[in-house]
Scaffold this motif. Structure first.
Motif, PDB file in Angstrom:
ATOM      1  N   LEU A   1      71.947  31.722  35.628  1.00 18.18           N
ATOM      2  CA  LEU A   1      72.002  31.340  34.213  1.00 18.18           C
ATOM      3  C   LEU A   1      72.755  30.033  34.009  1.00 18.18           C
ATOM      4  O   LEU A   1      72.648  29.410  32.950  1.00 18.18           O
ATOM      5  CB  LEU A   1      72.681  32.441  33.396  1.00 18.18           C
ATOM      6  CG  LEU A   1      71.919  33.750  33.234  1.00 18.18           C
ATOM      7  CD1 LEU A   1      72.819  34.809  32.614  1.00 18.18           C
ATOM      8  CD2 LEU A   1      70.677  33.544  32.362  1.00 18.18           C
TER       9      LEU A   1
ATOM     10  N   ASP B   1      64.071  36.400  26.699  1.00 23.35           N
ATOM     11  CA  ASP B   1      64.242  35.998  25.304  1.00 23.35           C
ATOM     12  C   ASP B   1      65.634  36.328  24.771  1.00 23.35           C
ATOM     13  O   ASP B   1      65.868  36.238  23.565  1.00 23.35           O
ATOM     14  CB  ASP B   1      63.185  36.690  24.430  1.00 23.35           C
ATOM     15  CG  ASP B   1      61.773  36.290  24.847  1.00 23.35           C
ATOM     16  OD1 ASP B   1      61.610  35.153  25.316  1.00 23.35           O
ATOM     17  OD2 ASP B   1      60.856  37.121  24.699  1.00 23.35           O
ATOM     18  N   TYR B   2      66.532  36.734  25.664  1.00 22.15           N
ATOM     19  CA  TYR B   2      67.847  37.164  25.192  1.00 22.15           C
ATOM     20  C   TYR B   2      68.939  36.268  25.758  1.00 22.15           C
ATOM     21  O   TYR B   2      68.756  35.556  26.743  1.00 22.15           O
ATOM     22  CB  TYR B   2      68.105  38.622  25.579  1.00 22.15           C
ATOM     23  CG  TYR B   2      67.092  39.576  25.007  1.00 22.15           C
ATOM     24  CD1 TYR B   2      67.151  39.969  23.674  1.00 22.15           C
ATOM     25  CD2 TYR B   2      66.057  40.069  25.799  1.00 22.15           C
ATOM     26  CE1 TYR B   2      66.220  40.839  23.152  1.00 22.15           C
ATOM     27  CE2 TYR B   2      65.115  40.945  25.281  1.00 22.15           C
ATOM     28  CZ  TYR B   2      65.198  41.325  23.948  1.00 22.15           C
ATOM     29  OH  TYR B   2      64.271  42.178  23.426  1.00 22.15           O
ATOM     30  N   SER B   3      70.101  36.349  25.152  1.00 20.46           N
ATOM     31  CA  SER B   3      71.239  35.523  25.547  1.00 20.46           C
ATOM     32  C   SER B   3      72.008  36.193  26.689  1.00 20.46           C
ATOM     33  O   SER B   3      71.763  37.358  27.008  1.00 20.46           O
ATOM     34  CB  SER B   3      72.168  35.332  24.350  1.00 20.46           C
ATOM     35  OG  SER B   3      72.772  36.581  24.015  1.00 20.46           O
ATOM     36  N   PRO B   4      72.977  35.467  27.286  1.00 17.99           N
ATOM     37  CA  PRO B   4      73.824  36.088  28.319  1.00 17.99           C
ATOM     38  C   PRO B   4      74.573  37.322  27.814  1.00 17.99           C
ATOM     39  O   PRO B   4      74.960  38.174  28.621  1.00 17.99           O
ATOM     40  CB  PRO B   4      74.792  34.965  28.684  1.00 17.99           C
ATOM     41  CG  PRO B   4      74.082  33.708  28.345  1.00 17.99           C
ATOM     42  CD  PRO B   4      73.251  34.034  27.147  1.00 17.99           C
ATOM     43  N   HIS B   5      74.761  37.426  26.496  1.00 23.58           N
ATOM     44  CA  HIS B   5      75.449  38.591  25.946  1.00 23.58           C
ATOM     45  C   HIS B   5      74.692  39.881  26.261  1.00 23.58           C
ATOM     46  O   HIS B   5      75.299  40.913  26.559  1.00 23.58           O
ATOM     47  CB  HIS B   5      75.609  38.447  24.421  1.00 23.58           C
ATOM     48  CG  HIS B   5      76.498  37.312  24.009  1.00 23.58           C
ATOM     49  ND1 HIS B   5      76.086  36.005  24.056  1.00 23.58           N
ATOM     50  CD2 HIS B   5      77.783  37.301  23.549  1.00 23.58           C
ATOM     51  CE1 HIS B   5      77.061  35.220  23.631  1.00 23.58           C
ATOM     52  NE2 HIS B   5      78.109  35.981  23.324  1.00 23.58           N
TER      53      HIS B   5
END
Length: 517
Positions: free
Chosen positions: A450, A409-413
């Motif tokens: 990703l 549920d999170y971004s590549p950041h």
């Protein structure tokens, strides 16, 4: 899990454990793991040996010699003497003059000789102006680390990652590309040290064994501090079983380790790499063992650095500037068009500079092998093979998939932040090059799965693997100043942990902006 994955997992766990417990030199530990992978068919002989011919690894070897040429020219010793105030001053004012210059120098030279030259001079100067040397030595080490993240040649880790990037089919870093984020980290780190190091670092801790002047005058012996290097033959031997006086003509009085002075029952203590020995020795001791890798640093409270002619100093500095300028300009497109058959990269100019320094006797050419840290080179070469084994066995893809699953549920950041933390934990516990070897295949697999650019992940490995502030064991310069400053382990945690957090925040915020996913 396949057989190959099980072998790699077990090999990596054994490697990390052996490095943490300091069972033997890092190079031999990594080489043992590589041989295991060779025996089980995970690596071919060609893949095992590729790291030993890697351009980045050879460049590191050349930079050791270039750093030695600059050291023997006397330029660094003269620089620090001019930077240090000769009249009464404060800790903050002295640091403000010293730390930016140290960071700048270490961006282009190997960190270890910078600390080896500067630390005794700074300690002697601090005593002369009645300031505690403990307020300067850890900041000195940290300033070299901060400078190292600003250029391609600032630390061997940057060159290792650069080599791995090229081996993976991507274009590596240019000379100052890492400086786009590194300079912000260095500036923030120096400001942090200026504002907080004086409060967080201890005052001078008195040694249990002082310089007995009457004894020294009567015997012509003086107090000498010697930091044990990798080639000291007594490592892991008890003091009582190793005749130090017979080997080196000096009397061992005290061992300083982790901020603790070991004097009682000294015969039962085992020598360890990085220990600081307090000796009673004559004036010939430093001249005899100064160029040896048996001791990393020698200090007797006197000025022992070479003072060659001004002409030699300027010649050495001119060569360094020309090398950096040549490597920077050589990467520009118009130079590639003008000379398509010659690769004018850092390796090319480092090789040319090394040969010129040898023939002009900036360092003794007959002793050139003494100035190269072979264990670091073997560690780097094996790091390439271990990274390849993680890819071949599928371990890198497996771990990357697990990280992605935990962060669906999170971004590549967020994954970038996770990679920073993993790499930084490894570099604090083992070595920076081994940490890069473990993190690089994870970065490559993460970016591939990703479907994003791998460059932000590569940059974060360089920063996180160099940001060894919270412990004295991850970086050799930290070990050196720990002994000569008689610091405790907790001193590094107290001042280094906030600096690690500051580096983490800046990296995670700026890297995706500069190198978009």
């Amino acid at each position: 899990m396949t057989f190959e994955m099980i072998v790699v997992f077990l090999g990596l766990m054994g490697m990390v454990t052996a490095l943490v417990l300091d069972k033997m030199r890092p190079g031999m530990i990594l080489f043992s793991v590589v041989v295991l992978f060779l025996c089980t068919g995970i690596l071919t002989p060609k893949e095992m040996l590729e790291g030993f011919s890697n351009k980045g690894m050879i460049t590191v070897a050349l930079l050791f010699l270039i750093s030695e040429g600059i050291r023997q020219s006397g330029a660094l010793g003269q620089l620090i003497k001019k930077l240090l105030p000769q009249r009464k001053t404060t800790v903050v004012r002295a640091q403000a003059r010293m730390l930016p210059a140290v960071s700048f120098v270490s961006a282009f030279l190997n960190n270890t000789p910078v600390v080896v030259i500067f630390a005794p001079i700074i300690k002697r100067w601090a005593e002369s102006v009645n300031l505690p040397a403990t307020k300067f030595l850890i900041p000195l080490s940290y300033a070299t680390i901060l400078g190292g993240v600003c250029t391609l040649i600032g630390t061997s880790t940057n060159l290792v990652v650069h080599g791995m990037i090229q081996d993976s089919g991507y274009k590596g870093f240019t000379m100052f590309e890492l400086g786009r984020v590194g300079i912000f980290i260095a500036l923030a780190g120096i400001l942090y040290l200026l504002f907080f190091s004086s409060k967080l670092l201890p005052d001078v801790r008195e040694d249990k064994v002082g310089d007995d002047k009457e004894e020294a005058d009567a015997s012509s012996y003086h107090r000498v501090e010697a930091v044990i290097g990798a080639r000291f033959p007594g490592i892991n031997k008890r003091v009582g079983d190793f005749n130090f006086a017979r080997h080196y003509g000096a009397e061992l009085k005290e061992i300083k380790r982790g901020g603790v002075s070991l004097v009682d029952n000294l015969a039962r203590v085992k020598f360890r790499e990085g220990d600081t020995l307090v000796l009673m020795a004559d004036d010939s001791f430093i001249s005899t063992w100064g160029d040896s890798s048996v001791f990393v640093l020698l200090a007797n409270g006197k000025d022992t650095e070479p003072t060659p002619s001004r002409k030699k100093r300027w010649f050495a500095l001119t060569l360094l500037v020309l090398m950096i300028t040549g490597a920077t300009v050589g990467e520009l497109p118009f130079m590639e068009e003008m000379l398509p058959t010659i690769d004018l990269d850092m390796f090319f100019f480092a090789a040319v500079t090394t040969v010129i320094m040898a023939w002009t006797k900036l360092f003794p050419a007959r002793k050139y092998t003494k100035y190269i840290s072979w264990d670091i080179l073997i560690t780097i070469a094996c790091a390439f093979a271990i990274s390849r084994a993680m890819v071949n066995s599928g371990v890198a893809d497996n771990i990357a998939a697990g990280i992605i699953d935990m962060s669906d549920d999170y971004s590549p950041h967020v994954l970038l932040a996770v990679l920073f933390i993993i790499t930084n934990l490894f570099t604090e516990l083992i070595t920076n090059n081994a940490a890069a070897a473990l993190a690089f295949p994870l970065a490559l697999s993460l970016s591939n799965q990703l479907g994003v650019s791998p460059m932000p992940f590569f940059v974060v490995i360089c920063i996180a693997a160099s940001a060894s502030f919270s412990t004295p064991i991850g970086y050799q310069t930290n070990l050196i100043v720990q002994g000569i400053g008689n610091y405790k382990f907790t001193d590094f945690v107290r001042i280094g942990l906030p600096l690690n957090i500051l580096t983490f925040i800046i990296s995670v915020l700026l890297i995706p902006l500069i190198w978009p996913f």
